[in-house]
Design a protein around this motif. Structure first.
Motif, PDB file in Angstrom:
ATOM      1  N   GLU A 338       0.808  -1.219   0.000  1.00 40.02           N
ATOM      2  CA  GLU A 338       0.000   0.000   0.000  1.00 40.02           C
ATOM      3  C   GLU A 338       0.838   1.265   0.000  1.00 40.02           C
ATOM      4  O   GLU A 338       0.312   2.360  -0.159  1.00 40.02           O
ATOM      5  N   ARG A 339       2.160   1.131   0.167  1.00 37.68           N
ATOM      6  CA  ARG A 339       3.019   2.304   0.233  1.00 37.68           C
ATOM      7  C   ARG A 339       3.589   2.698  -1.127  1.00 37.68           C
ATOM      8  O   ARG A 339       4.316   3.702  -1.217  1.00 37.68           O
ATOM      9  N   PHE A 340       3.264   1.951  -2.201  1.00 39.41           N
ATOM     10  CA  PHE A 340       3.951   2.168  -3.471  1.00 39.41           C
ATOM     11  C   PHE A 340       3.104   2.905  -4.504  1.00 39.41           C
ATOM     12  O   PHE A 340       1.880   2.787  -4.546  1.00 39.41           O
ATOM     13  N   PHE A 341       3.798   3.622  -5.355  1.00 36.81           N
ATOM     14  CA  PHE A 341       3.213   4.385  -6.455  1.00 36.81           C
ATOM     15  C   PHE A 341       2.973   3.473  -7.660  1.00 36.81           C
ATOM     16  O   PHE A 341       3.773   2.586  -7.956  1.00 36.81           O
ATOM     17  N   ASP A 342       1.845   3.721  -8.368  1.00 36.19           N
ATOM     18  CA  ASP A 342       1.520   2.964  -9.590  1.00 36.19           C
ATOM     19  C   ASP A 342       1.727   1.462  -9.359  1.00 36.19           C
ATOM     20  O   ASP A 342       1.247   0.909  -8.387  1.00 36.19           O
ATOM     21  N   ASP A 343       2.462   0.811 -10.269  1.00 32.96           N
ATOM     22  CA  ASP A 343       2.658  -0.640 -10.157  1.00 32.96           C
ATOM     23  C   ASP A 343       4.057  -0.993  -9.656  1.00 32.96           C
ATOM     24  O   ASP A 343       4.535  -2.105  -9.874  1.00 32.96           O
ATOM     25  N   HIS A 344       4.717  -0.061  -8.960  1.00 33.36           N
ATOM     26  CA  HIS A 344       6.116  -0.303  -8.599  1.00 33.36           C
ATOM     27  C   HIS A 344       6.281  -1.469  -7.630  1.00 33.36           C
ATOM     28  O   HIS A 344       7.302  -2.165  -7.665  1.00 33.36           O
ATOM     29  N   PHE A 345       5.289  -1.707  -6.771  1.00 32.00           N
ATOM     30  CA  PHE A 345       5.378  -2.892  -5.926  1.00 32.00           C
ATOM     31  C   PHE A 345       5.372  -4.159  -6.781  1.00 32.00           C
ATOM     32  O   PHE A 345       6.103  -5.122  -6.501  1.00 32.00           O
ATOM     33  N   PHE A 346       4.584  -4.172  -7.829  1.00 33.86           N
ATOM     34  CA  PHE A 346       4.450  -5.361  -8.671  1.00 33.86           C
ATOM     35  C   PHE A 346       5.699  -5.558  -9.528  1.00 33.86           C
ATOM     36  O   PHE A 346       6.050  -6.689  -9.866  1.00 33.86           O
ATOM     37  N   ILE A 347       6.372  -4.451  -9.875  1.00 40.49           N
ATOM     38  CA  ILE A 347       7.657  -4.566 -10.552  1.00 40.49           C
ATOM     39  C   ILE A 347       8.660  -5.262  -9.636  1.00 40.49           C
ATOM     40  O   ILE A 347       9.352  -6.207 -10.035  1.00 40.49           O
ATOM     41  N   LEU A 348       8.728  -4.804  -8.396  1.00 37.91           N
ATOM     42  CA  LEU A 348       9.626  -5.425  -7.428  1.00 37.91           C
ATOM     43  C   LEU A 348       9.267  -6.887  -7.200  1.00 37.91           C
ATOM     44  O   LEU A 348      10.143  -7.763  -7.143  1.00 37.91           O
ATOM     45  N   ASP A 349       7.991  -7.155  -7.088  1.00 40.33           N
ATOM     46  CA  ASP A 349       7.524  -8.525  -6.879  1.00 40.33           C
ATOM     47  C   ASP A 349       7.938  -9.409  -8.042  1.00 40.33           C
ATOM     48  O   ASP A 349       8.433 -10.530  -7.857  1.00 40.33           O
ATOM     49  N   GLY A 350       7.734  -8.915  -9.257  1.00 33.25           N
ATOM     50  CA  GLY A 350       8.041  -9.716 -10.438  1.00 33.25           C
ATOM     51  C   GLY A 350       9.523  -9.948 -10.645  1.00 33.25           C
ATOM     52  O   GLY A 350       9.934 -11.018 -11.118  1.00 33.25           O
ATOM     53  N   MET A 351      10.357  -8.970 -10.278  1.00 34.69           N
ATOM     54  CA  MET A 351      11.785  -9.087 -10.569  1.00 34.69           C
ATOM     55  C   MET A 351      12.587  -9.673  -9.402  1.00 34.69           C
ATOM     56  O   MET A 351      13.683 -10.192  -9.609  1.00 34.69           O
ATOM     57  N   LEU A 352      12.045  -9.574  -8.183  1.00 39.19           N
ATOM     58  CA  LEU A 352      12.771 -10.080  -7.026  1.00 39.19           C
ATOM     59  C   LEU A 352      12.128 -11.317  -6.408  1.00 39.19           C
ATOM     60  O   LEU A 352      12.681 -11.880  -5.455  1.00 39.19           O
TER      61      LEU A 352
END
Length: 364
Positions: A338-352
């Motif tokens: 809930e702390r992230f802008f746009d889809d940046h949490f999902f970018i991190l999730d997908g790449m890490l």
């Protein structure tokens, strides 16, 4: 009167729940012994498009139902994944988990999917072939967008006449309990910030409204990890002011993607590392291009993933558009979508491949 189905599934964002939603829930209650409502776009930051948390939407939905019907309704909060196949599987898993809890779990449950093919956003209805689709006509002309626009367009310090007009619009589109909740919500600090962001985005979109085609924007983002941490910035401007994001920005006309990425990194984090070091630290790059990933417009980002190894964390300092720059332990990222802008949490999730992912939650 016997129900032809054991369960009826109703999927939506419910931002907010409106009269059409409640009519569809009633269809579901008529068709099945119980109804499972999937609340989409959960576990993410508030935006003018998705201003309400899953808890708030659940409470509004249940408050609008007669008490006898509430006992037959269960809710699941479901993340957006910006990956259709992954989202479909998460919905199936969440629903199957609920169905398996029933006393007659040994028997195959008869499941219906309730919905209406409104536009391209309704394509998900075809992704659940094991559930029988009950395609009901659209329930009136109500649209949640109309409700949100009316709320945000009404000044915070509205006159009596302006509030009366807003209340009239709300009662035309949403149940009375929801209308009352929305009127009270206008006093919430979250509403004030979202209203400011709504005005900003509206002005932003108007600036290119006369273009022959909607523009597509190209951005770059840097995912920098070091010693089990990831480098993030706190956004200093709208949209997403105060939210975490990867360092990045728009592609400059005379830059390559690589040049823009390094430039944005230095400008936003004051990270002083040579180009050669960045080349050696580069692990991969990926494109994220989901049509709904940004409210600013169609935005395609290229993410460069760097790993600086296990040396000391380099000093960083927020600058330019970033209010702050900070190193955050990767182990903590999964608990803060809930702390992230746009889809940046999902970018991190997908790449890490974050391990603390919570794709869905049974609410009731």
């Amino acid at each position: 009167m016997p129900h032809p189905f054991d369960a009826a599934i109703f999927i939506g964002r419910f931002q907010p729940p409106h009269s059409g939603h409640l009519a569809m829930v009633q269809h579901a209650l008529d068709a099945a012994k119980r109804v499972i409502i999937v609340l989409g776009s959960a576990f993410q930051s508030r935006t003018p498009k998705n201003p309400f948390t899953w808890q708030e939407r659940r409470d509004m939905l249940l408050a609008a139902l007669p008490e006898a019907d509430r006992a037959r309704v269960q809710c699941i909060a479901m993340r957006d994944f910006y990956d259709d196949a992954r989202w479909v599987q998460a919905v199936r898993n969440g629903v199957d988990g609920l169905l398996a809890q029933q006393a007659n779990a040994d028997a195959a449950a008869r499941v219906a999917l309730v919905g209406h093919f409104k536009d391209a956003s309704s394509a998900y209805l075809a992704q659940f072939p094991n559930w029988e689709l009950l395609n009901y006509p659209r329930q009136g002309g109500t649209d949640a967008t109309v409700v949100r626009e009316a709320c945000f367009a009404t000044p915070q310090y509205a006159t009596t006449a302006e509030l009366d007009r807003l209340q009239s619009i709300l009662l035309e589109h949403v149940p009375a309990a929801v209308a009352q909740w929305l009127l009270q919500w206008r006093q919430d600090p979250n509403f004030v910030q979202l209203q400011q962001e709504w005005h900003m985005l509206k002005s932003y979109h108007q600036s290119w409204a006369s273009a022959p085609y909607p523009p597509m924007f190209i951005t770059v983002d840097a995912l920098v990890q070091c010693q089990g941490h990831v480098l993030l910035v706190e956004r200093g401007q709208m949209p997403g002011k105060g939210l975490y994001a990867l360092p990045g920005g728009y592609l400059e006309p005379r830059d390559t993607l690589w040049q823009s990425c390094l430039r944005e990194l230095r400008e936003e984090t004051s990270l002083d590392i040579s180009d050669d070091t960045w080349r050696q630290a580069l692990r991969t790059s990926r494109v994220f291009d989901h049509p709904d990933r940004s409210l600013r417009g169609r935005t395609v980002t290229h993410v460069f993933h760097f790993d600086l190894g296990y040396g000391a964390l380099p000093k960083v300092l927020g600058a330019d558009d970033a209010k702050a720059a900070l190193w955050v332990p990767i182990s903590e990222l999964g608990d803060m979508p809930e702390r992230f802008f746009d889809d940046h949490f999902f970018i991190l999730d997908g790449m890490l491949q974050l391990t603390h992912e919570v794709p869905s939650k049974v609410l009731r």
